[in-house]
Design an enzyme around this catalytic site. Structure first.
Site, PDB file in Angstrom:
ATOM      1  N   PRO A   2       0.826  -1.207   0.000  1.00  0.00           N
ATOM      2  CA  PRO A   2       0.000   0.000   0.000  1.00  0.00           C
ATOM      3  C   PRO A   2       0.862   1.260   0.000  1.00  0.00           C
ATOM      4  O   PRO A   2       1.836   1.347   0.737  1.00  0.00           O
ATOM      5  CB  PRO A   2      -0.808  -0.107   1.296  1.00  0.00           C
ATOM      6  CG  PRO A   2      -0.086  -1.089   2.139  1.00  0.00           C
ATOM      7  CD  PRO A   2       0.679  -1.997   1.224  1.00  0.00           C
ATOM      8  N   GLU A   3       0.509   2.196  -0.830  1.00  0.00           N
ATOM      9  CA  GLU A   3       1.198   3.485  -0.849  1.00  0.00           C
ATOM     10  C   GLU A   3       0.249   4.546  -0.300  1.00  0.00           C
ATOM     11  O   GLU A   3      -0.884   4.255   0.068  1.00  0.00           O
ATOM     12  CB  GLU A   3       1.650   3.808  -2.260  1.00  0.00           C
ATOM     13  CG  GLU A   3       2.647   2.777  -2.769  1.00  0.00           C
ATOM     14  CD  GLU A   3       3.658   3.364  -3.720  1.00  0.00           C
ATOM     15  OE1 GLU A   3       3.988   4.556  -3.585  1.00  0.00           O
ATOM     16  OE2 GLU A   3       4.108   2.643  -4.606  1.00  0.00           O
ATOM     17  N   LYS A  60       2.468   7.430   5.477  1.00  0.00           N
ATOM     18  CA  LYS A  60       1.778   6.152   5.325  1.00  0.00           C
ATOM     19  C   LYS A  60       1.383   5.540   6.676  1.00  0.00           C
ATOM     20  O   LYS A  60       1.031   4.378   6.760  1.00  0.00           O
ATOM     21  CB  LYS A  60       2.646   5.183   4.512  1.00  0.00           C
ATOM     22  CG  LYS A  60       2.763   5.656   3.055  1.00  0.00           C
ATOM     23  CD  LYS A  60       3.159   4.540   2.111  1.00  0.00           C
ATOM     24  CE  LYS A  60       4.644   4.318   2.096  1.00  0.00           C
ATOM     25  NZ  LYS A  60       5.012   3.183   1.226  1.00  0.00           N
ATOM     26  N   ARG A 265      15.325  -1.499  -5.923  1.00  0.00           N
ATOM     27  CA  ARG A 265      13.888  -1.378  -6.198  1.00  0.00           C
ATOM     28  C   ARG A 265      13.606  -1.486  -7.701  1.00  0.00           C
ATOM     29  O   ARG A 265      14.243  -0.805  -8.505  1.00  0.00           O
ATOM     30  CB  ARG A 265      13.343  -0.023  -5.687  1.00  0.00           C
ATOM     31  CG  ARG A 265      13.613   0.270  -4.221  1.00  0.00           C
ATOM     32  CD  ARG A 265      13.038  -0.765  -3.275  1.00  0.00           C
ATOM     33  NE  ARG A 265      11.591  -0.880  -3.357  1.00  0.00           N
ATOM     34  CZ  ARG A 265      10.735  -0.137  -2.651  1.00  0.00           C
ATOM     35  NH1 ARG A 265      11.181   0.772  -1.808  1.00  0.00           N
ATOM     36  NH2 ARG A 265       9.435  -0.316  -2.784  1.00  0.00           N
TER      37      ARG A 265
END
Ligand code: ZN
Length: 277
Positions: A2-3, A60, A265
């Site tokens: 989730p961002e 977040k 990443r």
């Protein structure tokens, strides 16, 4: 994972469902979830019989206001909050914590990867303590602009993609959106941050605001299994321009989208549209 836009969606669902409900009892199935140094007994004592006044978000982190204290939840890779009245609706193997509410519903924290965290802090002080104090501002706040981005990032000799993910500089930009922001601002992810101009940073700032706002409007990007609540899924994945599009044609120039690793990443970009300075 989730961002920020997904977390925003989770927060609005939690507010709709759990706000003003009282936590009558607690079942901590996986005590390591709780990162505050406090006994399980004290944790339960401070949380039991408290009303969830409001649920907010900082970066977040999901912030449950329960009166004197706040619960600070980070979902990390696979964490989810469920608001349900029957545990059989979900895979019970990965339940880490259950708040039993006064309306016979439960607020269940579920995490297949066990990376998520919960902290319990006094509301008066939590913004000055870990994990919140080190967070940079979000792109939307008043004092942030292109110059702020430049001041925060342009001294680093790391790649711009890596610096955009550094939550101590600007918070809220995760891996998916960093790729989208750099595509939108036509900047190659492997530019060194200290090699970019103020004009580049103005572009990155404008793209950050535009992309995160649009993603929040659409409820985020539901990639893999992430689900904010029953029947809720994000729609931004339909608008991703580069992320997860390896080998597909760029919407701008029709050349193939590349995938590389930047600081470990997965990073998607267009070799032709995104300039290396
Ligand atoms: Zn292109």
């Amino acid at each position: 994972m989730p961002e920020l836009p997904e977390v925003e969606t989770v927060v609005s669902i939690l507010n709709k469902n759990a706000r003003n409900k009282k936590i009558v009892s607690i079942d901590v199935v996986y005590p390591k979830l709780i990162k505050t140094e406090i006994s399980l007994e004290d944790f339960k004592k401070r949380v039991s019989n408290k009303i969830i006044n409001e649920v907010n978000r900082i970066g977040k982190y999901i912030i449950f206001d329960i009166g004197v204290d706040v619960l600070i939840s980070h979902l990390r890779m696979e964490g989810k909050w469920y608001y349900i009245n029957n545990l059989e609706l979900i895979n019970q193997k990965h339940i880490e914590l259950i708040f039993y509410l006064d309306n016979d519903y439960m607020l269940v924290y579920h995490d297949t990867r066990k990376f998520g965290t919960i902290n319990l802090e006094e509301k008066q002080f939590y913004k000055f303590k870990e994990p919140i104090k080190k967070l940079g501002p979000e792109p939307f706040v008043k004092e942030v602009n292109g110059l702020y981005f430049s001041n925060a990032m342009s001294k680093s000799n790391k790649y711009i993609k890596t610096v955009l993910l550094d939550q101590t500089k600007i918070s809220g930009i995760g891996n998916i959106y960093a790729d989208e922001i750099l595509f939108d601002s036509k900047i190659h992810p492997e530019n060194k941050a200290n090699n970019l101009s103020i004009d580049n940073y103005i572009c990155i700032y404008n793209s950050s605001k535009k992309i995160l706002k649009r993603a929040i409007e659409l409820g985020g990007s539901t990639i893999s299994t992430y689900k904010a609540g029953h029947g809720i899924s994000g729609k931004f994945q339909n608008e991703l321009k580069v992320h997860l599009r390896k080998g597909e044609n760029c919407f701008n120039c029709s050349n193939k989208i590349f995938k590389i690793k930047v600081n470990g990443r997965g990073t998607y970009y267009c070799e032709y549209c995104q300039i290396k300075y």
